[in-house]
Design a protein around this motif. Structure first.
Motif, PDB file in Angstrom:
ATOM      1  N   ARG A 175       0.818  -1.218   0.000  1.00 33.77           N
ATOM      2  CA  ARG A 175       0.000   0.000   0.000  1.00 33.77           C
ATOM      3  C   ARG A 175       0.847   1.261   0.000  1.00 33.77           C
ATOM      4  N   ARG A 176       2.095   1.157   0.469  1.00 36.85           N
ATOM      5  CA  ARG A 176       2.990   2.322   0.477  1.00 36.85           C
ATOM      6  C   ARG A 176       3.688   2.514  -0.858  1.00 36.85           C
ATOM      7  N   ALA A 177       3.979   1.416  -1.531  1.00 37.19           N
ATOM      8  CA  ALA A 177       4.779   1.483  -2.754  1.00 37.19           C
ATOM      9  C   ALA A 177       3.992   2.135  -3.885  1.00 37.19           C
ATOM     10  N   SER A 178       4.708   2.832  -4.749  1.00 35.34           N
ATOM     11  CA  SER A 178       4.068   3.482  -5.890  1.00 35.34           C
ATOM     12  C   SER A 178       3.679   2.448  -6.945  1.00 35.34           C
ATOM     13  N   GLY A 179       2.826   2.870  -7.846  1.00 36.69           N
ATOM     14  CA  GLY A 179       2.413   1.984  -8.931  1.00 36.69           C
ATOM     15  C   GLY A 179       3.578   1.519  -9.784  1.00 36.69           C
ATOM     16  N   VAL A 180       4.502   2.433 -10.098  1.00 40.17           N
ATOM     17  CA  VAL A 180       5.632   2.043 -10.946  1.00 40.17           C
ATOM     18  C   VAL A 180       6.536   1.052 -10.227  1.00 40.17           C
ATOM     19  N   THR A 181       6.715   1.218  -8.917  1.00 43.92           N
ATOM     20  CA  THR A 181       7.514   0.259  -8.148  1.00 43.92           C
ATOM     21  C   THR A 181       6.862  -1.113  -8.171  1.00 43.92           C
ATOM     22  N   ILE A 182       5.558  -1.162  -7.923  1.00 44.25           N
ATOM     23  CA  ILE A 182       4.839  -2.437  -7.913  1.00 44.25           C
ATOM     24  C   ILE A 182       4.889  -3.101  -9.277  1.00 44.25           C
ATOM     25  N   ARG A 183       4.619  -2.339 -10.318  1.00 41.08           N
ATOM     26  CA  ARG A 183       4.595  -2.929 -11.669  1.00 41.08           C
ATOM     27  C   ARG A 183       5.913  -3.585 -12.019  1.00 41.08           C
ATOM     28  N   GLU A 184       7.011  -2.934 -11.674  1.00 40.73           N
ATOM     29  CA  GLU A 184       8.320  -3.529 -11.953  1.00 40.73           C
ATOM     30  C   GLU A 184       8.580  -4.742 -11.060  1.00 40.73           C
ATOM     31  N   ALA A 185       8.301  -4.595  -9.777  1.00 42.15           N
ATOM     32  CA  ALA A 185       8.702  -5.605  -8.798  1.00 42.15           C
ATOM     33  C   ALA A 185       7.990  -6.930  -8.969  1.00 42.15           C
ATOM     34  N   VAL A 186       6.742  -6.934  -9.449  1.00 46.31           N
ATOM     35  CA  VAL A 186       5.972  -8.184  -9.499  1.00 46.31           C
ATOM     36  C   VAL A 186       6.136  -8.949 -10.810  1.00 46.31           C
ATOM     37  N   ARG A 187       6.873  -8.425 -11.737  1.00 44.90           N
ATOM     38  CA  ARG A 187       6.927  -9.015 -13.074  1.00 44.90           C
ATOM     39  C   ARG A 187       7.332 -10.490 -13.081  1.00 44.90           C
ATOM     40  N   HIS A 188       8.267 -10.869 -12.233  1.00 36.88           N
ATOM     41  CA  HIS A 188       8.773 -12.242 -12.266  1.00 36.88           C
ATOM     42  C   HIS A 188       8.334 -13.059 -11.049  1.00 36.88           C
ATOM     43  N   LEU A 189       7.392 -12.540 -10.292  1.00 42.17           N
ATOM     44  CA  LEU A 189       6.830 -13.323  -9.199  1.00 42.17           C
ATOM     45  C   LEU A 189       5.836 -14.344  -9.766  1.00 42.17           C
ATOM     46  N   SER A 190       5.503 -15.328  -8.972  1.00 40.10           N
ATOM     47  CA  SER A 190       4.492 -16.290  -9.395  1.00 40.10           C
ATOM     48  C   SER A 190       3.143 -15.578  -9.512  1.00 40.10           C
ATOM     49  N   VAL A 191       2.224 -16.214 -10.210  1.00 42.62           N
ATOM     50  CA  VAL A 191       0.895 -15.617 -10.363  1.00 42.62           C
ATOM     51  C   VAL A 191       0.255 -15.391  -8.996  1.00 42.62           C
ATOM     52  N   ALA A 192       0.385 -16.378  -8.110  1.00 47.79           N
ATOM     53  CA  ALA A 192      -0.220 -16.255  -6.782  1.00 47.79           C
ATOM     54  C   ALA A 192       0.409 -15.111  -5.990  1.00 47.79           C
ATOM     55  N   GLN A 193       1.726 -14.987  -6.057  1.00 47.27           N
ATOM     56  CA  GLN A 193       2.397 -13.900  -5.343  1.00 47.27           C
ATOM     57  C   GLN A 193       2.008 -12.547  -5.923  1.00 47.27           C
ATOM     58  N   ARG A 194       1.987 -12.460  -7.242  1.00 50.80           N
ATOM     59  CA  ARG A 194       1.620 -11.198  -7.889  1.00 50.80           C
ATOM     60  C   ARG A 194       0.199 -10.795  -7.514  1.00 50.80           C
ATOM     61  N   ASP A 195      -0.715 -11.747  -7.553  1.00 49.90           N
ATOM     62  CA  ASP A 195      -2.105 -11.445  -7.222  1.00 49.90           C
ATOM     63  C   ASP A 195      -2.236 -10.992  -5.761  1.00 49.90           C
ATOM     64  N   ALA A 196      -1.467 -11.609  -4.883  1.00 49.90           N
ATOM     65  CA  ALA A 196      -1.532 -11.237  -3.459  1.00 49.90           C
ATOM     66  C   ALA A 196      -1.036  -9.813  -3.246  1.00 49.90           C
ATOM     67  N   VAL A 197       0.047  -9.446  -3.917  1.00 55.73           N
ATOM     68  CA  VAL A 197       0.586  -8.086  -3.798  1.00 55.73           C
ATOM     69  C   VAL A 197      -0.397  -7.071  -4.345  1.00 55.73           C
ATOM     70  N   LEU A 198      -0.969  -7.358  -5.508  1.00 57.47           N
ATOM     71  CA  LEU A 198      -1.912  -6.421  -6.130  1.00 57.47           C
ATOM     72  C   LEU A 198      -3.180  -6.295  -5.284  1.00 57.47           C
ATOM     73  N   ALA A 199      -3.608  -7.395  -4.689  1.00 58.26           N
ATOM     74  CA  ALA A 199      -4.777  -7.335  -3.815  1.00 58.26           C
ATOM     75  C   ALA A 199      -4.490  -6.507  -2.573  1.00 58.26           C
TER      76      ALA A 199
END
Length: 242
Positions: free
Chosen positions: A216-240
């Motif tokens: 919730r603290r991280a910016s959109g650009v930080t999140i978009r870059e950081a989740v690119r190579h995470l698993s689908v489940a991890q990416r979905d959890a971060v975005l949620a």
């Protein structure tokens, strides 16, 4: 061969590869006020290789040539490709640099004024020196709180290569990233995400566990870059969580 002669040789090699019609396009792309010859990055590297044939550089000679190439010269305006060649020399010879060269590297970062120079200095010159020289950690800590956002970006990107390759000081980077996570400067937000993205190729769980409670603290650009190579489940959890 003295430093000025080698700098002149590099300059001649750069000019021989110049394409003037590229100049304005490059200046516009980089939002640059410097002189541009119109030389591509591969051509710049070719020019440096050609000029270095038969030349050995120790630390003193390296500093002298880099300083010559970096300086504005008689025109009063720096030449982008000469500065890029200076960075290329530092990358090729970073093994001779020491903690005492932190002042020079800081000066180059402050004067570079563009990611096209800052990022290579940070990741490919500062990074290896900091990895060898434990005392450089204090320099990176000081850069993190500097008013110049290019220095703050450099303090982050110095960790890029070792973390990408599965080593590096994750604790130091994670503390640095956390301290800058609320920054509004795009180049800082992007740098945090970039390092996390590259690190996640080898250590996705570490990135996920660090990022999830900060989503919730991280910016959109930080999140978009950081989740690119995470698993689908991890990416979905971060975005949620965001």
């Amino acid at each position: 061969m003295c430093a000025a002669e080698l700098a002149d040789r590099i300059d001649a090699e750069l000019r021989a590869r110049a394409t003037p019609e590229r100049t304005e396009r490059e200046r516009a792309y980089l939002k640059s006020e410097n002189v541009h010859y119109g030389v591509t990055v591969p051509q710049m590297r070719q020019a440096v290789r050609a000029a270095l044939q038969g030349v050995q550089l120790d630390r003193i000679a390296l500093r002298a040539v880099v300083t010559d190439l970096w300086s504005p010269g008689a025109s009063g305006t720096p030449v982008h490709e000469r500065r890029a060649a200076a960075v290329e020399l530092l990358e090729r010879h970073h093994s001779v640099l020491e903690i005492a060269d932190a002042e020079l590297l800081e000066r180059l970062l402050r004067e570079a004024g563009t990611w096209a120079l800052v990022d290579n200095i940070a990741a490919n010159v500062v990074g290896p020196v900091a990895e060898r020289e434990e005392r450089f950690g204090a320099v990176l800590d000081r850069w993190l709180v500097d008013d110049d956002f290019w220095l703050r970006r450099a303090a982050l990107l110095a960790h890029l290569v070792p973390l990408r390759e599965g080593r590096g000081d994750w604790d130091r980077f994670s503390r640095a990233a956390d301290s800058l996570l609320d920054e509004r400067e795009f180049f800082i937000r992007k740098a945090i995400g970039w390092v996390l993205r590259d690190m996640s190729r080898k250590r996705p769980d570490d990135v996920y566990e660090w990022l999830l409670p900060r989503a919730r603290r991280a910016s959109g650009v930080t999140i978009r870059e950081a989740v690119r190579h995470l698993s689908v489940a991890q990416r979905d959890a971060v975005l949620a969580a965001r």
